[in-house]
Write a protein that holds these residues in place. Structure first.
Motif, short mmCIF file in Angstrom:
data_model
loop_
_atom_site.label_atom_id
_atom_site.label_comp_id
_atom_site.label_asym_id
_atom_site.label_seq_id
_atom_site.Cartn_x
_atom_site.Cartn_y
_atom_site.Cartn_z
N LEU A 85 1.05 -1.48 -0.32
CA LEU A 85 -0.29 -0.21 0.12
C LEU A 85 0.56 1.24 -0.21
O LEU A 85 1.55 1.24 0.25
CB LEU A 85 -0.73 -0.25 1.28
CG LEU A 85 -2.60 -1.04 1.63
CD1 LEU A 85 -2.41 -1.28 2.74
CD2 LEU A 85 -3.35 -0.76 0.07
N PRO A 86 0.76 2.05 -0.34
CA PRO A 86 0.73 3.65 -0.98
C PRO A 86 1.14 4.32 1.15
O PRO A 86 0.31 3.77 1.49
CB PRO A 86 0.68 4.02 -1.34
CG PRO A 86 -1.07 4.65 -0.85
CD PRO A 86 -1.04 2.50 -1.02
N LEU A 87 2.46 4.90 0.67
CA LEU A 87 2.44 6.10 2.17
C LEU A 87 1.38 6.55 2.43
O LEU A 87 0.62 7.19 1.89
CB LEU A 87 3.06 6.64 2.32
CG LEU A 87 5.00 5.95 1.46
CD1 LEU A 87 6.59 6.49 1.79
CD2 LEU A 87 5.00 4.95 3.58
N PHE A 88 0.40 6.80 3.06
CA PHE A 88 -0.75 7.76 4.10
C PHE A 88 -0.75 7.92 5.93
O PHE A 88 -0.70 7.27 6.21
CB PHE A 88 -1.48 7.30 3.19
CG PHE A 88 -2.74 7.99 3.76
CD1 PHE A 88 -3.14 10.11 3.87
CD2 PHE A 88 -4.28 8.16 4.56
CE1 PHE A 88 -4.10 10.59 4.11
CE2 PHE A 88 -4.86 8.92 5.23
CZ PHE A 88 -4.82 10.51 4.91
N ASP A 89 -0.76 9.07 5.94
CA ASP A 89 -0.40 9.48 7.69
C ASP A 89 -1.73 10.82 7.74
O ASP A 89 -0.90 12.00 7.06
CB ASP A 89 0.77 9.34 8.17
CG ASP A 89 0.60 9.70 9.48
OD1 ASP A 89 -0.62 10.62 10.10
OD2 ASP A 89 1.56 9.48 9.95
N ALA A 90 -3.08 10.01 7.77
CA ALA A 90 -3.25 11.95 8.05
C ALA A 90 -2.61 13.13 8.78
O ALA A 90 -3.70 14.15 8.77
CB ALA A 90 -5.10 11.35 8.29
N THR A 91 -2.25 12.77 9.61
CA THR A 91 -1.32 14.25 10.26
C THR A 91 -0.47 14.29 10.78
O THR A 91 0.19 15.12 10.81
CB THR A 91 -1.36 12.42 12.24
OG1 THR A 91 -0.29 11.77 11.47
CG2 THR A 91 -2.87 12.19 12.73
N LYS A 92 0.22 13.78 9.40
CA LYS A 92 1.49 13.99 8.29
C LYS A 92 1.90 14.39 7.14
O LYS A 92 2.30 14.08 6.47
CB LYS A 92 2.45 13.05 8.80
CG LYS A 92 4.15 13.60 8.77
CD LYS A 92 5.07 12.26 9.60
CE LYS A 92 5.46 11.18 9.12
NZ LYS A 92 5.94 10.37 9.70
#
Lengths: 345, 592
Positions: free
Chosen positions: B108-115
């Motif tokens: 999966l790709p990188l995803f961070d809702a806080t960053k």
């Protein structure tokens, strides 16, 4: 107080350094990018930084006992205005407009310099010194200026006379005067009296108040109101028509006008003039709904000459869509941009 | 009913995906995942990120149903109202397959809702910068940073259905440590090594000998069975992963290291060293179109394509004009980028134009004007049999040249249809207003083949080796043939080589008849370009088209241009003398 001044000088100094090094290409020109949507705010903020910086720097120099001469203050300020207009503002402003701004700011600098007799003398003094050439330094500058001036002016006129192949400037009327009525699919619509049959309230009556309460919100992002989702399976009437209009838009119009109705669709890069940006307050927000109906139905080919019908790729949508579909698309465009159609009164 | 359909569709897609995995695995691309041991060079292990908060997801739903649903659909299956007329088709989120990533192939790709940090948040960057060359626009400046994170929170948690971003049991994160790697400088040595490596690593099998995407272009399919074409390395502004910074070699390095999930583009992390990857990236980057001094082309931030100059200068030469584009008289002249969009005004509209630019040069001598047009076309297309219509015909509905219907479903969508068209001729045409001298600027005959009032002089070349002159009097009016002129126009060169057409055509500066365009020096003569890709089913009005450009025959510099500035210079010297004398007199107390 001094602390604030130092801070101001620091901000201004850094800002000038950034601007100059972006202009000269020392650092990539997109280091501090102008972002569409924030652009006016961004520019006002930048100018505030520069003004704070200039004020603080000139004050601190004065306090340190080495005030910057009036003459150079004026010249530098004027040069700054030119550099900012030429290299920072995007999309680029044509030369003629920049020349106008440049002249206005030149006049402003003169007014600033000549606001009282003493300042005016201070401003004039360096020029007179050079003309009189009492010292060796001034003589050198005078000689240099005497030689350079004819070369620069002569060279400039050579460049401007040399045949160049710059694109001819052609000014186009964006919103031409509409006709009184338009005939679409065999039926005549009078622009002053026609109404969008889908702009209706829950009783099915034409009601702009009702629809205005359900368009997207005019804030960053322009999102739908949380209780007015056209994709709600239970949506009926106005909101259902908005969804149907959106479907037609995204099957036909987004190729040019873009997914966000801002004129940046898939094919937009190839066309000149670029497709209309409906999120701009200068387009559909300024116009009556029936005007849009006429423009959509008749397309570029139906424009009067002042609006350059030959160059417009806008289809006459009556060739592709029914009258109902056109009205629904118009309904959707107002919904999605969060604008009200203008009324005739 | 709908759900049933959905499930079966997902099922079949999953089957396809598993098939792909096996094929890829056997080719050794995913071997590191199975072996579990060493990481590929340049990668490091990372932790899965917690799911975004329920508030973020709920807020994102509102963004999604305002902006995204129109293409990506209610269930995120890439089947919104716009989908059937788009190629590439909008992403189907359900499988969690995303192209542009810093993570290893298949992850999966990188995803961070806080960053929302560049380089550490792939999906955020995709939404921010868009995917150039597709209908996905950059959302920066339209949606706020928070809104972009919100909508991604919704998409990753609700619309990615087959995988979970926080599923520690089956998901891993192996991240390309791009920030920690030192780029190899793009010197000649590195580029030469890269040129050899793209052959050794078989890149050229798909991307073509010259990297114009013309290799194995016709058999490629993505995970969903839609036809997909290899990237043209000469148009870096169309790279999906270019992040609006197309000449940045890091983007190519990243794509080459991680591959594009869901497409035939594999990751080369295991089969190449980091250094080799830099060489290849440097080489690919060096191919992207540049100006005559080798600098990157200026990119227009409004369109993310090269900036356009609408004037096409024609330079004067003495004697015969060479038919060799490499000849000095051609090589030293600058070329112009002509942007091409689909013809989407009249039926049959061309929603997918596979020719999106032409490069044009022009020279003239005392008799003729010559145009050199070059453009990338992955396929050389020549109709196998004689075309059923006359060359003058423009309304080709009856022969099956039709536009894509808006609602067809996946199977017969435009993406499902690509590369299944009857093959017609590749072709290029351009038009001038016949009586441009009599038309007061800015008036012009209509861009699409003139109009009743002002006819257009059209020259059309086709890949079957023909060149014809026509008179056009309207978008739906059949052309009138101009046989007398056909004899005077010549194809000096027409060649398709490694994904690029080179066409050189000559026509007289002055014609003998009423309907001939007369070329004068130093005048702006409007010109419009048209292009057809035979493998795209292009014929008649289904074509690519440009805006109005201007041909400009550069005149030799007249003598006044040298004389007047001299006179002005002398004038300034006299003025200086006057000012100095006056000042000196004033100081001496004398007023003149």
């Amino acid at each position: 107080m001094k602390g604030i001044l130092y801070l101001g000088a620091l901000v201004g100094g850094v800002a000038v350094l950034l601007l100059v090094s972006m202009v000269l290409g020392i650092i990539p020109p997109e280091t501090v990018r102008l972002v569409e949507g924030y652009m006016p705010m961004q520019m006002v903020f930048e100018l505030a930084c520069f003004v704070a910086g200039f004020t603080a720097i000139s004050y601190l120099l004065g306090a340190a006992g080495t005030p910057m001469p009036r003459f150079w203050q004026g010249i530098l300020f004027w040069v700054f205005v030119w550099v900012y207009l030429k290299f920072r503002v995007y999309p680029p402003i044509p030369f003629s407009v920049r020349a106008m701004y440049g002249t206005v700011s030149l006049v402003a600098v003169f007014m600033w310099m000549s606001s009282n007799e003493e300042d005016w003398k201070k401003f004039r003094q360096p020029i007179l010194n050079v003309l009189d050439a009492q010292t060796g330094f001034h003589r050198a500058i005078r000689t240099l200026a005497l030689i350079l001036l004819p070369i620069i002016i002569g060279g400039f006129s050579f460049l401007s006379m040399k045949p160049s192949s710059e694109e001819p400037i052609e000014l186009r009327t964006v919103h031409p005067a509409p006709p009184a009525s338009t005939k679409v699919h065999g039926k005549t619509y009078v622009l002053q009296t026609s109404q969008n049959p889908y702009r209706v309230n829950s009783e099915g009556k034409y009601d702009q108040e009702f629809s205005n309460a359900r368009i997207v919100e005019q804030s960053m992002g322009r999102l739908m109101k949380s209780d007015a989702n056209p994709w709600d399976p239970k949506a009926e009437g106005y909101l259902k028509y908005v969804r149907e209009g959106g479907e037609i838009f995204f099957q036909n119009c987004h190729f040019c006008h873009g997914d966000n109705l801002n004129g940046r669709g898939l094919h937009a890069f190839a066309f000149n003039p670029i497709p209309a940006n409906f999120t701009d307050p200068g387009t559909i927000a300024q116009l009556q709904e029936t005007f849009i109906f006429w423009r959509v139905s008749k397309g570029g080919i139906g424009l009067p000459n002042e609006a350059f019908p030959w160059a417009s790729v806008m289809p006459p949508w009556e060739q592709h869509l029914t009258v109902d579909e056109i009205w629904k698309v118009v309904l959707f465009e107002y919904w999605h941009t969060g604008y009200y159609p203008r009324t005739w009164d | 009913m709908r759900n049933g359909l959905m499930t079966s569709k997902i099922g079949s897609i999953l089957m396809g995906a598993i098939g792909m995995t096996m094929v890829a695995g056997s080719a050794g691309m995913w071997s590191f995942a199975q072996e579990g041991g060493g990481l590929p060079e340049g990668f490091k292990k990372s932790e899965l990120v917690n799911l975004p908060s329920a508030e973020m997801i709920e807020a994102g739903k509102r963004v999604y149903f305002t902006k995204c649903v129109w293409c990506h659909g209610v269930e995120g299956a890439g089947d919104g109202p716009a989908a059937d007329r788009l190629w590439p088709r909008p992403r189907n989120f359900n499988q969690g397959t995303f192209k542009i990533r810093h993570t290893a192939s298949g992850e999966l790709p990188l995803f961070d809702a806080t960053k929302p940090v560049a380089g550490q948040n792939d999906l955020f960057e995709t939404v921010t910068h868009g995917l150039p060359g597709s209908a996905m626009p950059p959302w920066e400046g339209i949606l706020s940073e928070e809104q972009r994170l919100q909508v991604l929170s919704f998409v990753t948690s609700q619309l990615v259905k087959d995988r979970k971003f926080d599923d520690k049991a089956s998901e891993t994160q192996t991240v390309l440590d791009l920030a920690g790697l030192k780029a190899t400088p793009a010197n000649k040595e590195s580029i030469d090594k890269g040129a050899q490596l793209v052959v050794d690593k078989k890149c050229v099998e798909c991307h073509g000998t010259d990297g114009r995407g013309d290799g194995n272009a016709f058999n490629l399919k993505d995970d969903w069975g839609f036809s997909i074409q290899p990237a043209d390395w000469h148009k870096c502004w169309n790279f999906r992963g270019s992040r609006r910074d197309p000449y940045n070699v890091k983007n190519i390095f990243r794509t080459f290291s991680t591959g594009l999930n869901g497409t035939p583009m594999p990751s080369f992390a295991d089969s190449t060293s980091v250094e080799e990857r830099w060489h290849i990236a440097n080489f690919v980057n060096s191919l992207c179109e540049r100006d005559s001094e080798g600098n990157p082309l200026p990119i227009d931030p409004l369109t993310d394509k090269p900036k356009i100059n609408f004037v096409i200068p024609s330079f004067s030469v003495e004697g015969d004009i060479s038919d060799d584009p490499e000849n000095d008289m051609w090589a030293k002249q600058g070329r112009r980028y002509v942007a091409m969009g689909g013809q989407i005004t009249h039926k049959p509209r061309n929603f997918v134009n596979r020719i999106d630019d032409l490069w044009v040069k022009s020279l003239y001598n005392d008799k003729d004007v010559v145009f050199l047009i070059q453009w990338d076309d992955r396929t050389k297309s020549v109709a196998e049999t004689k075309l059923p219509w006359e060359p003058t015909e423009v309304n080709l509905d009856q022969y099956g040249v039709k536009e894509q219907d808006p609602k067809t479903g996946e199977e017969s969508s435009i993406a499902g249809h690509q590369n299944k068209y009857t093959v017609y001729n590749d072709a290029v045409a351009f038009q001038f207003p016949v009586k441009w001298q009599e038309i007061p600027p800015p008036f012009k005959p209509r861009y699409l083949w003139g109009d009743q009032k002002f006819a257009a002089d059209i020259m059309k070349w086709e890949a079957d080796g023909s060149i014809r002159a026509f008179t056009g009097t309207g978008w739906d009016q059949d052309f009138e043939a101009r046989d007398d002129f056909n004899e005077k126009i010549t194809i000096m060169k027409s060649e398709w080589k490694n994904g690029r057409w080179t066409l050189m055509v000559k026509r007289p500066l002055k014609g003998e008849y009423e309907e001939d365009t007369q070329f004068d020096m130093g005048k702006y003569i409007p010109i419009v370009f048209f292009a057809w890709d035979g493998h795209n089913g292009d014929a008649g009005r289904k074509m690519a088209v440009s805006a109005f450009y201007y041909t400009f025959l550069q005149p030799p510099i007249p003598r006044e241009v040298y004389i007047y500035p001299l006179v002005i210079g002398v004038g300034v010297i006299l003025l200086e003398g006057w000012v100095l004398t006056r000042r000196a007199n004033k100081r001496r107390g004398k007023v003149l």
